[in-house]
Write a protein that holds these residues in place. Structure first.
Motif, PDB file in Angstrom:
ATOM      1  N   LEU A   1       0.832  -1.199   0.000  1.00 44.59           N
ATOM      2  CA  LEU A   1       0.000   0.000   0.000  1.00 44.59           C
ATOM      3  C   LEU A   1       0.872   1.256   0.000  1.00 44.59           C
ATOM      4  CD1 LEU A   1      -2.905   1.185   0.252  1.00 44.59           C
ATOM      5  CD2 LEU A   1      -2.576   1.111   2.740  1.00 44.59           C
ATOM      6  N   THR A   2       1.903   1.244   0.828  1.00 41.67           N
ATOM      7  CA  THR A   2       2.786   2.402   0.931  1.00 41.67           C
ATOM      8  C   THR A   2       3.588   2.604  -0.347  1.00 41.67           C
ATOM      9  OG1 THR A   2       2.981   1.992   3.313  1.00 41.67           O
ATOM     10  CG2 THR A   2       4.576   3.496   2.333  1.00 41.67           C
ATOM     11  N   GLU A   3       4.054   1.502  -0.941  1.00 40.45           N
ATOM     12  CA  GLU A   3       4.818   1.616  -2.185  1.00 40.45           C
ATOM     13  C   GLU A   3       3.955   2.195  -3.293  1.00 40.45           C
ATOM     14  OE1 GLU A   3       6.999  -0.257  -5.855  1.00 40.45           O
ATOM     15  OE2 GLU A   3       4.989  -0.700  -5.153  1.00 40.45           O
ATOM     16  N   TRP A   4       2.671   1.795  -3.332  1.00 34.48           N
ATOM     17  CA  TRP A   4       1.758   2.374  -4.320  1.00 34.48           C
ATOM     18  C   TRP A   4       1.696   3.891  -4.141  1.00 34.48           C
ATOM     19  CZ3 TRP A   4      -2.489   5.443  -3.693  1.00 34.48           C
ATOM     20  CH2 TRP A   4      -3.269   5.679  -4.843  1.00 34.48           C
ATOM     21  N   ALA A   5       1.583   4.350  -2.894  1.00 30.68           N
ATOM     22  CA  ALA A   5       1.471   5.782  -2.625  1.00 30.68           C
ATOM     23  C   ALA A   5       2.763   6.524  -2.936  1.00 30.68           C
ATOM     24  CB  ALA A   5       1.084   6.001  -1.158  1.00 30.68           C
ATOM     25  N   GLN A   6       3.888   5.872  -2.734  1.00 28.86           N
ATOM     26  CA  GLN A   6       5.181   6.525  -2.957  1.00 28.86           C
ATOM     27  C   GLN A   6       5.646   6.442  -4.404  1.00 28.86           C
ATOM     28  OE1 GLN A   6       7.483   4.355   0.006  1.00 28.86           O
ATOM     29  NE2 GLN A   6       7.500   6.126   1.356  1.00 28.86           N
ATOM     30  N   PHE A   7       5.219   5.406  -5.123  1.00 30.19           N
ATOM     31  CA  PHE A   7       5.724   5.180  -6.469  1.00 30.19           C
ATOM     32  C   PHE A   7       4.646   5.319  -7.539  1.00 30.19           C
ATOM     33  CE2 PHE A   7       6.976   2.488 -10.062  1.00 30.19           C
ATOM     34  CZ  PHE A   7       8.253   2.955 -10.320  1.00 30.19           C
ATOM     35  N   ALA A   8       3.573   4.538  -7.416  1.00 32.02           N
ATOM     36  CA  ALA A   8       2.541   4.516  -8.461  1.00 32.02           C
ATOM     37  C   ALA A   8       1.776   5.831  -8.547  1.00 32.02           C
ATOM     38  CB  ALA A   8       1.574   3.357  -8.217  1.00 32.02           C
ATOM     39  N   LEU A   9       1.462   6.420  -7.409  1.00 36.61           N
ATOM     40  CA  LEU A   9       0.686   7.665  -7.411  1.00 36.61           C
ATOM     41  C   LEU A   9       1.429   8.795  -8.117  1.00 36.61           C
ATOM     42  CD1 LEU A   9      -1.850   9.224  -6.510  1.00 36.61           C
ATOM     43  CD2 LEU A   9      -0.692   9.655  -4.323  1.00 36.61           C
ATOM     44  N   PRO A  10       2.662   9.124  -7.732  1.00 39.27           N
ATOM     45  CA  PRO A  10       3.363  10.187  -8.469  1.00 39.27           C
ATOM     46  C   PRO A  10       3.652   9.810  -9.919  1.00 39.27           C
ATOM     47  CG  PRO A  10       4.792   9.215  -6.803  1.00 39.27           C
ATOM     48  CD  PRO A  10       3.434   8.695  -6.547  1.00 39.27           C
TER      49      PRO A  10
ATOM     50  N   GLY B   1      -7.391  21.551  -0.169  1.00 38.19           N
ATOM     51  CA  GLY B   1      -8.047  20.630   0.748  1.00 38.19           C
ATOM     52  C   GLY B   1      -8.205  19.216   0.240  1.00 38.19           C
ATOM     53  N   ASN B   2      -7.689  18.914  -0.940  1.00 44.18           N
ATOM     54  CA  ASN B   2      -7.861  17.570  -1.513  1.00 44.18           C
ATOM     55  C   ASN B   2      -6.851  16.593  -0.895  1.00 44.18           C
ATOM     56  OD1 ASN B   2      -9.865  18.623  -3.050  1.00 44.18           O
ATOM     57  ND2 ASN B   2      -8.911  18.219  -5.033  1.00 44.18           N
ATOM     58  N   THR B   3      -7.299  15.905   0.118  1.00 46.08           N
ATOM     59  CA  THR B   3      -6.477  14.915   0.806  1.00 46.08           C
ATOM     60  C   THR B   3      -7.282  13.641   0.987  1.00 46.08           C
ATOM     61  OG1 THR B   3      -7.141  15.903   2.928  1.00 46.08           O
ATOM     62  CG2 THR B   3      -4.998  16.554   2.039  1.00 46.08           C
ATOM     63  N   VAL B   4      -6.576  12.525   0.969  1.00 46.61           N
ATOM     64  CA  VAL B   4      -7.203  11.206   1.100  1.00 46.61           C
ATOM     65  C   VAL B   4      -6.489  10.439   2.207  1.00 46.61           C
ATOM     66  CG1 VAL B   4      -7.777   9.039  -0.055  1.00 46.61           C
ATOM     67  CG2 VAL B   4      -7.764  11.187  -1.365  1.00 46.61           C
ATOM     68  N   HIS B   5      -7.253   9.950   3.168  1.00 46.62           N
ATOM     69  CA  HIS B   5      -6.692   9.217   4.307  1.00 46.62           C
ATOM     70  C   HIS B   5      -7.003   7.728   4.150  1.00 46.62           C
ATOM     71  CE1 HIS B   5      -6.757   8.497   8.962  1.00 46.62           C
ATOM     72  NE2 HIS B   5      -5.666   8.033   8.397  1.00 46.62           N
ATOM     73  N   LEU B   6      -5.955   6.903   4.070  1.00 48.30           N
ATOM     74  CA  LEU B   6      -6.099   5.452   4.005  1.00 48.30           C
ATOM     75  C   LEU B   6      -5.761   4.879   5.372  1.00 48.30           C
ATOM     76  CD1 LEU B   6      -4.230   4.902   0.607  1.00 48.30           C
ATOM     77  CD2 LEU B   6      -6.700   5.158   0.968  1.00 48.30           C
TER      78      LEU B   6
ATOM     79  N   THR C   1      -3.048  18.543  -2.860  1.00 46.24           N
ATOM     80  CA  THR C   1      -3.294  19.980  -2.933  1.00 46.24           C
ATOM     81  C   THR C   1      -2.360  20.699  -3.906  1.00 46.24           C
ATOM     82  OG1 THR C   1      -1.834  20.336  -1.023  1.00 46.24           O
ATOM     83  CG2 THR C   1      -4.190  20.060  -0.577  1.00 46.24           C
ATOM     84  N   GLU C   2      -1.266  20.034  -4.288  1.00 49.26           N
ATOM     85  CA  GLU C   2      -0.304  20.611  -5.218  1.00 49.26           C
ATOM     86  C   GLU C   2      -0.168  19.697  -6.435  1.00 49.26           C
ATOM     87  OE1 GLU C   2       1.023  23.533  -4.831  1.00 49.26           O
ATOM     88  OE2 GLU C   2       0.363  23.890  -2.765  1.00 49.26           O
ATOM     89  N   PRO C   3       0.374  20.209  -7.548  1.00 47.02           N
ATOM     90  CA  PRO C   3       0.495  19.390  -8.759  1.00 47.02           C
ATOM     91  C   PRO C   3       1.280  18.099  -8.576  1.00 47.02           C
ATOM     92  CG  PRO C   3       0.795  21.697  -9.294  1.00 47.02           C
ATOM     93  CD  PRO C   3       0.734  21.626  -7.803  1.00 47.02           C
ATOM     94  N   ARG C   4       2.218  18.081  -7.645  1.00 51.89           N
ATOM     95  CA  ARG C   4       2.948  16.850  -7.347  1.00 51.89           C
ATOM     96  C   ARG C   4       2.429  16.280  -6.032  1.00 51.89           C
ATOM     97  NH1 ARG C   4       7.613  14.241  -8.768  1.00 51.89           N
ATOM     98  NH2 ARG C   4       8.665  13.046  -7.143  1.00 51.89           N
ATOM     99  N   PRO C   5       1.815  15.098  -6.040  1.00 46.44           N
ATOM    100  CA  PRO C   5       1.248  14.549  -4.802  1.00 46.44           C
ATOM    101  C   PRO C   5       2.338  14.225  -3.792  1.00 46.44           C
ATOM    102  CG  PRO C   5       1.256  12.883  -6.520  1.00 46.44           C
ATOM    103  CD  PRO C   5       1.657  14.169  -7.173  1.00 46.44           C
ATOM    104  N   THR C   6       2.014  14.370  -2.520  1.00 41.45           N
ATOM    105  CA  THR C   6       2.945  14.024  -1.456  1.00 41.45           C
ATOM    106  C   THR C   6       2.254  13.072  -0.491  1.00 41.45           C
ATOM    107  OG1 THR C   6       2.304  15.994  -0.180  1.00 41.45           O
ATOM    108  CG2 THR C   6       4.238  16.183  -1.611  1.00 41.45           C
ATOM    109  N   LEU C   7       3.061  12.432   0.330  1.00 45.71           N
ATOM    110  CA  LEU C   7       2.562  11.409   1.244  1.00 45.71           C
ATOM    111  C   LEU C   7       2.990  11.720   2.662  1.00 45.71           C
ATOM    112  CD1 LEU C   7       1.327   8.548   1.769  1.00 45.71           C
ATOM    113  CD2 LEU C   7       3.619   7.634   1.283  1.00 45.71           C
ATOM    114  N   ARG C   8       2.042  11.582   3.591  1.00 47.26           N
ATOM    115  CA  ARG C   8       2.351  11.691   5.012  1.00 47.26           C
ATOM    116  C   ARG C   8       1.850  10.438   5.711  1.00 47.26           C
ATOM    117  NH1 ARG C   8       0.351  16.817   3.812  1.00 47.26           N
ATOM    118  NH2 ARG C   8      -1.686  16.421   4.752  1.00 47.26           N
ATOM    119  N   GLU C   9       2.526  10.100   6.798  1.00 47.55           N
ATOM    120  CA  GLU C   9       2.123   8.951   7.592  1.00 47.55           C
ATOM    121  C   GLU C   9       1.474   9.445   8.878  1.00 47.55           C
ATOM    122  OE1 GLU C   9       4.088   4.685   8.860  1.00 47.55           O
ATOM    123  OE2 GLU C   9       5.340   6.481   8.897  1.00 47.55           O
TER     124      GLU C   9
END
Length: 257
Positions: free
Chosen positions: A157-166, A183-188, A202-210
């Motif tokens: 799941l994390t690899e998808w968010a870090q690699f596939a999403l961007p 305000g466009n954020t998604v919580h998994l 919220t920005e053109p390049r998606p970022t990930l927080r834990e």
């Protein structure tokens, strides 16, 4: 952030390949794969093995950068009427060879680099998770139960968010542009292991927080089901959704990998 060790990723390449092959006993490789409708099971298996072989070649030859022109896994349309007794051992041998090649180099060596990232570390993880998701494709097509360690599912799941999403934002900028906004954020939120991810769009390049925080939309469920959801292998039905369902639907529709 939700990452297993390099050695674990290397081991999972061979372990997941073996689990995949073990599900093929007596299987008709001509059946269609519902989650990859353009492929038969035969073609899916060739895709997996050729991806492993391509990566093995890059690592063994210590190529400085990824060479996509040598990736024969992209077009598998020509494969048909093969037997599991032939394709299965080939996949296991290829996985073993790749694992051996990866363990023979430093994980941070700047070979087979992608976006400036060390290839061994990136490809060990990518090929482990590539085999995981396509093992699901295969067993789902065959009606065989699928089980996955929770920590490996969380890593997927994390690899998808870090690699596939961007990657999707880079590959399909027109489709993904509509996901970007204030305000466009998604919580998994995994309910069976400590794994909570926030996708910041919220920005053109998606970022990930834990961690746990309020988001425009939140999805709760078992970590394997969340992994299958973001890979578009299952619908959102049966998972808990809070907030902007439209944003979630647009994300799932736009981000393919």
């Amino acid at each position: 952030m939700g990452k297993l060790s390099y050695e674990r990723h290397c081991a999972e390449i061979t372990d997941q390949a073996s689990l995949l092959v073990s599900a093929l006993n007596g299987a008709d490789l001509g059946v269609q794969v519902p989650s990859c409708p353009d492929w038969t099971l035969n073609q899916l298996l060739r895709h997996v093995g050729l991806a492993l072989s391509w990566t093995d070649e890059m690592i063994r030859e210590k190529r400085p950068e990824v060479d996509m022109t040598r990736n024969k896994a992209v077009d598998v349309s020509g494969y048909a009427d093969e037997k599991a007794s032939v394709v299965g051992p080939w996949i296991e041998e290829t996985a073993t060879s790749l694992t051996s090649a990866l363990l023979a180099v430093d994980s941070d060596e700047m070979i087979a680099t992608l976006y400036g990232n060390p290839g061994p570390k990136l490809w060990a993880r990518r090929m482990a998770q590539e085999t995981v998701i396509h093992r699901w494709d295969a067993v789902n097509a065959l009606g065989v139960p699928f089980e996955l360690d929770l920590d490996l599912a969380a890593d997927s799941l994390t690899e998808w968010a870090q690699f596939a999403l961007p990657f999707a934002f880079f590959r399909w900028p027109t489709e993904t542009a509509a996901l970007v906004g204030p305000g466009n954020t998604v919580h998994l939120h995994a309910t069976d292991i400590d794994c909570e991810l926030v996708l910041d769009l919220t920005e053109p390049r998606p970022t990930l927080r834990e961690g746990h925080e309020k988001a425009a939309v939140a999805v709760r469920g078992p970590v394997t089901e969340l992994m299958l959801l973001v890979y578009r292998r299952r619908s959102v039905d049966g998972l808990e959704v809070f907030g902007d369902r439209d944003l979630l639907d647009r994300l799932l529709a736009s981000v393919r990998f």
